[in-house]
Write a protein that holds these residues in place. Sequence first.
Motif, PDB file in Angstrom:
ATOM      1  N   LYS A  62       0.829  -1.195   0.000  1.00 33.59           N
ATOM      2  CA  LYS A  62       0.000   0.000   0.000  1.00 33.59           C
ATOM      3  C   LYS A  62       0.870   1.253   0.000  1.00 33.59           C
ATOM      4  N   SER A  63       1.872   1.256   0.866  1.00 36.35           N
ATOM      5  CA  SER A  63       2.730   2.426   0.967  1.00 36.35           C
ATOM      6  C   SER A  63       3.444   2.689  -0.356  1.00 36.35           C
ATOM      7  N   LEU A  64       3.968   1.623  -0.979  1.00 35.23           N
ATOM      8  CA  LEU A  64       4.660   1.787  -2.252  1.00 35.23           C
ATOM      9  C   LEU A  64       3.715   2.338  -3.303  1.00 35.23           C
ATOM     10  N   LEU A  65       2.518   1.794  -3.327  1.00 30.56           N
ATOM     11  CA  LEU A  65       1.531   2.184  -4.330  1.00 30.56           C
ATOM     12  C   LEU A  65       1.191   3.658  -4.196  1.00 30.56           C
ATOM     13  N   LEU A  66       0.964   4.093  -2.963  1.00 32.23           N
ATOM     14  CA  LEU A  66       0.579   5.486  -2.752  1.00 32.23           C
ATOM     15  C   LEU A  66       1.756   6.415  -3.011  1.00 32.23           C
ATOM     16  N   HIS A  67       2.953   5.938  -2.686  1.00 34.97           N
ATOM     17  CA  HIS A  67       4.133   6.748  -2.959  1.00 34.97           C
ATOM     18  C   HIS A  67       4.288   6.963  -4.462  1.00 34.97           C
ATOM     19  N   LYS A  68       4.084   5.899  -5.222  1.00 34.29           N
ATOM     20  CA  LYS A  68       4.181   6.008  -6.672  1.00 34.29           C
ATOM     21  C   LYS A  68       3.127   6.967  -7.205  1.00 34.29           C
ATOM     22  N   ARG A  69       1.943   6.856  -6.683  1.00 31.78           N
ATOM     23  CA  ARG A  69       0.856   7.717  -7.130  1.00 31.78           C
ATOM     24  C   ARG A  69       1.197   9.180  -6.869  1.00 31.78           C
ATOM     25  N   SER A  70       1.750   9.403  -5.697  1.00 34.30           N
ATOM     26  CA  SER A  70       2.120  10.758  -5.342  1.00 34.30           C
ATOM     27  C   SER A  70       3.220  11.265  -6.275  1.00 34.30           C
ATOM     28  N   ALA A  71       4.184  10.390  -6.598  1.00 29.91           N
ATOM     29  CA  ALA A  71       5.256  10.786  -7.519  1.00 29.91           C
ATOM     30  C   ALA A  71       4.672  11.152  -8.872  1.00 29.91           C
ATOM     31  N   ILE A  72       3.694  10.342  -9.323  1.00 26.95           N
ATOM     32  CA  ILE A  72       3.075  10.612 -10.617  1.00 26.95           C
ATOM     33  C   ILE A  72       2.380  11.961 -10.589  1.00 26.95           C
TER      34      ILE A  72
END
Lengths: 805, 805
Positions: A323-333
Amino acid sequence: MTDGDDDVPLILTWDDATSGLLQDDENGVGNYDIVNNVAIPTAGAADPRGQNSLCQSWEMNYQEAAIYLQEGENNDKFFTHPRNAQALRAYLFAHNHLFYVMELLTAVLLMLLSLSEAPAVPFLRLDVYVHATLELLALVLVAFELCMKLRWLGFHTFIRHKRTMVKTCVLFIQFIEAIVVLVRQTSHLRVTRALRPIFLVDCRYCGAVRRNLRQIFQSLPPFIDILLLLLFFMVIFAILGFCLFSANTADTYFKTLEDSIVSLFVLLTTANFPDVMMPAYSKNRWSCIFFIVYLSIELYFIMNLLLAVVFDTFNGVEKMKFKSLLLHKRSAIEHAFQLLVSRQRPDGVSLKQFDGLMRFYRPQMSARDRFLTFKALNQSGATMLSLQDFYKFYEVTGLKWKAKRSGEYWFDDLPRTAFLIFKGINLLVNSKAFQYAMYLVVATNGIWILVETNKLHEGVSWTRVVPLSYIIFLTIYGVEVLLKISGLGPMTYFSSGWNLFDFSVTVFAFLGLIVLAFEMEPFYFIVVLRPLQLLRLFKIKQRYRNVLDTMFELFPRMASLGLTLIIFYYSFAIVGMEFFADVVYPNCCNTSNVADSYRQINVTFGNGTKLEEGYYYLNNFNNILSSFVTLFELTVVNNWYITMEGVTSQTSHWSRLYFMTFYIVTMVVMTIIVAFILDAFVFRMNYSRKNREPLGDPEGEKGIVFETEVSQTEALHTLDLYKHTFGISSLSSLQDMCVALERSEQSSLVFLGRRSRTKSDLSMKMYEEEIQEWYEEFSRTNLQPDETFHRDLGSPEASATDSIN
Amino acid sequence: MTDGDDDVPLILTWDDATSGLLQDDENGVGNYDIVNNVAIPTAGAADPRGQNSLCQSWEMNYQEAAIYLQEGENNDKFFTHPRNAQALRAYLFAHNHLFYVMELLTAVLLMLLSLSEAPAVPFLRLDVYVHATLELLALVLVAFELCMKLRWLGFHTFIRHKRTMVKTCVLFIQFIEAIVVLVRQTSHLRVTRALRPIFLVDCRYCGAVRRNLRQIFQSLPPFIDILLLLLFFMVIFAILGFCLFSANTADTYFKTLEDSIVSLFVLLTTANFPDVMMPAYSKNRWSCIFFIVYLSIELYFIMNLLLAVVFDTFNGVEKMKFKSLLLHKRSAIEHAFQLLVSRQRPDGVSLKQFDGLMRFYRPQMSARDRFLTFKALNQSGATMLSLQDFYKFYEVTGLKWKAKRSGEYWFDDLPRTAFLIFKGINLLVNSKAFQYAMYLVVATNGIWILVETNKLHEGVSWTRVVPLSYIIFLTIYGVEVLLKISGLGPMTYFSSGWNLFDFSVTVFAFLGLIVLAFEMEPFYFIVVLRPLQLLRLFKIKQRYRNVLDTMFELFPRMASLGLTLIIFYYSFAIVGMEFFADVVYPNCCNTSNVADSYRQINVTFGNGTKLEEGYYYLNNFNNILSSFVTLFELTVVNNWYITMEGVTSQTSHWSRLYFMTFYIVTMVVMTIIVAFILDAFVFRMNYSRKNREPLGDPEGEKGIVFETEVSQTEALHTLDLYKHTFGISSLSSLQDMCVALERSEQSSLVFLGRRSRTKSDLSMKMYEEEIQEWYEEFSRTNLQPDETFHRDLGSPEASATDSIN
């Protein structure tokens, strides 16, 4: 080289006009409010600027967006994001493969030094000044790397980053010690060498090891709780055992309370069972109840409880990590998206901007692939990418693009006769009959090998005999490989892991034959790999295919766990060498009760003298390689108390602490490994059950496939656009595409993008519903994903260790 | 004795008029279409009958409904349902606790006989004619039980019931063998004694063991697959090992291919590591790679895979089992419901009918409780129970009813002064300060015991010393127990498991003191239980409370798994005794390479002679108790090859087969046990996570509570109704209720029904959503639940083993 239109970026980055402003920003999120999708133009952005400066600021934006996306991919926290042009230069210097390789090599060199430092492996021994100089050199390199990091992060962020701070301290100590060694020309007690793996762990390429370590630390609190329960019962039983058995003088295991505790600790690992029971049992048969109850509680109940608790924590942590990785990626995008939109059209990214980004993000990518990636993202068919389209960025960047072949076979374009021949071979190798015939051959080969081996007498050097059968079977395998390659085409053939395995085993077998023919002594071990052919039999059954496929999927993760274990080994090996080097030798431990295992005596039989050996003096800490083998033996746990007691009898009884600590540490790591394998398999099975998909479909078609259609007009238009932007150079891939389009006499060509499926793709599907919730919660609360992570885990340890990432 | 109204049952059962019809019915479902809820009156039901006959037929219906409900509870398949009045008599004879106890005792007696049969435990040896006669007697009893079953089931069903058929065959063989023994007056090779546990497994009370066995059989197919993979790698490595190491004459582990395979099999259990490596390692240090790779693949990968596969299967099976049980119960409830409704009102069960049912279903239940159960079911408040109400039948039948106390404390009714004193004590024992003070005392006690034990010298019989501290601490504990009992009231005090534990440990400690005072030798072991007081410390932390609570919840299941293991042990012990009794003795195995462990020699030291013993001759199969201990040692696996090689050297090398088979069987059972503990804990944790409920709330309030309010008019009305039906006798409980109502001067009384929570309740909540789907599917497809079960599992083995239930 000028743009056709005069779009102005919505946000200007690393601009001299704004950099002053940005420096003051300390909250670590970035320099503008992005997550809310509200575009707040930063000061200075409104200034009218010339074309050239505009073009330059676009380039800067591309670069920063690419850096955001990279940070998203690598799970770097955004507070380490470079803040200004100067930091950017240091960032770029420190973020390329050359630098990473240097980092890795320095760390490996430092670790390998222990092979040559006293106590050294005999044939690798180096003089003190040589290895100390090497060490200093490596440490200087590390210091240089740290300086680059300091420049890029700035002093404030640098001292906030715990892992870097720890590294700095260790570096400092090592430096001083290395200088001391150089000055004194002799090694002192350097236990701090055990900290060397920190340099390795900090390498960019060792991210997986860091993740493992974090997972181990996160599983620790519940682990320690249960461990205390375990030790508590041990102490209670030790007192009971002391009371019950100390009266028996023949019983050396329970003489004192300390003996009693040590005996029960070893019994926990079962290594001294049933010996520890025997003196008491021979005196009173009912005393076995004590041991049976102890083992039932400790070994069969609490130890399993340990696994259950770790498994449960592991399960939760895996999901939260995802979950953390996914949200981090989303935020980066989202960060990147804001940098790519123009002020005129703030909710879309055009091909030009996307292309600019990709030139920084994936410099090796051809212009054609950049264009196809854009097409794959842009599924709505509009001219611009919306944020929703852009969210799929990470799913499509790894794709390998290839034009979809019009025909089925690689030999479609060959002349008629050749086509028919290959077609025949293709049908043959794809037939069930051929497959089963091959299984039959392999099975026969297996039985043959067994029978032949069984007929050989001991002492005959089997490796030097080439039975005729071997050559016959090898010929059959060779023919099979050739048929398959020609029938399926090399590409299709080698894309299957099983075929690769067949191929390599067959090639090794041929190498073995050559070795035999030329009698090259050191390579005889190749010959011995013959029976591996038999592994092919396991393709027959679905379950084995699944298991072996899952095994291959797990392999990278297993390797990183192995590396983690080796890092622990390294530290323990160094400590072991510092304290226990050369303490055990043949006939050393005559005062202990394991003297037999260390004995080396000549026994005279009727027909001559024979050396009778206990061999355990070989399990020593005399150099790092021996230490590793000894530690592996301790990991396997059987008879480990012989090594412990041997060393203890030669040193002090505090040495036991070292061995017991090592046991507990490996127990933690091993439990994690078991939990990991359990989790991975159960996850895989649940996944295939949930998606009604047979686990590991027989041939190919695994992995992610994207399909994109390119029409001729579109291709020409794009070529035109690119020519405008960069001139003719570096557009060969696009031109090739246009030529192919013309040749094919069709209005459009279909391209396929493929990549293999990762755990993340599986997780995406598994948690489909929850992911939507997470996204909603994320955009609602507008928290940094890492914070969400900590909140969910809800344990202070988790946050403490996580921030070291 | 006549009914007030003339309701006619919708369906008449076991009626002479219909019994002819029912006999022809062979489809096993039952004798009428019930599941569709369509009431099809059977032939003969329409006949007008007199009151008395009507009343009788109601009684018959009650009885059959009760039987259906019992079958639902016990998971008996409906095809064994008694079909006519004659079968009913046999059924009733065979279904009561007296019969069950007889069944159990016979089976236990048969198993215990092996204590006295040659080779017997010395002090239990019986003459051949005695134990053979006892055996015959027991077998006759078993035969009698089987006859009753035959009468009840009918010949057709009897031979269709596999478990019963197997039992019959085993009985027949045992009979013949027992007679042969009696005639020859000596025992022959009676390996068939290993089949005796079948009688035990078939007992009504051993249902849990049967379920375990079924679960083991269901987990077998995937287990065997992975086991083959394991053995395959073993053989490949054995061939490699033979090739590599057989040239080394000092290496006895790889001399022949058979040696090689055996060595690697033992290495799989780690029991001969590192010894097996040492000869090769001492010759060439790189040979350790062979062993490290072997252990990594086999022990650390495939063995964990085994656990993963079993765990996954186990998980699925647990859920399917729950589903099957749930649907079976539902189906039983539907059957029973149809028997209880009258033709006039076919969709409701009145109190009278419900009461009639309960008199058969729970004969011990008082009239008041029957009435309260009806009220608990009837939550809509209507006069009749609908089918929906009735579905909750199993949830409420186990409740223990008690009138809700108006006050909080047990001492509310005492005079003022006493009240205040007790109130003070209550406040004291409930205060945090008191609790922590007690923890402090316990901790001090623990440290005291450790220090004191450590100060004692070896050989001093600790048990005979009564330190003053012991008496002081015991006094404190005693006072604590008294305070708590008086403060909380005995009922509240003893309802907590932790208090029970405190109480029993304290009482044991007092008993220990008395033992010391009167110097009763054989009870000294009680004194030794002192340190168990320390276990109380684990109440402090929430996690420990959870773990220990879960442990208590798991206990019944663990016990049944233990019993299953003992059954395997028994069979192996018998086989072991038949073949290996008296083969090992001191100094027996001088030809083997484990001779040292069997040696018993007098060693002369400077100061005298000392007996030096290998002790392993004690691990033998000389009688059943020794065999059990030996088998436990083999289960723990460490050094098991010494026992194996000892026996092998005295018999033939085929003996190894016995030991290896035993290892694999215990591996299966142990893996199941691990999977079970894992599953139970993970389930528990998921449950509490899902329901946001703290695992194991601190005090009480666990379990299921139903609340029912009874008004005075209702109570009097019910009493009236019951008097009508049965007369005054056996209504004391109801009358008491009415009296209590009058006394309380309130219009109504609230009753609380409590029972402890079972795994089934947890599962109900966990699978809430799925259960609805199951129900819908069940009523749609109208399948028998057992069939659904098989379809879902989808494996032929599953259905084969399941039908033996």
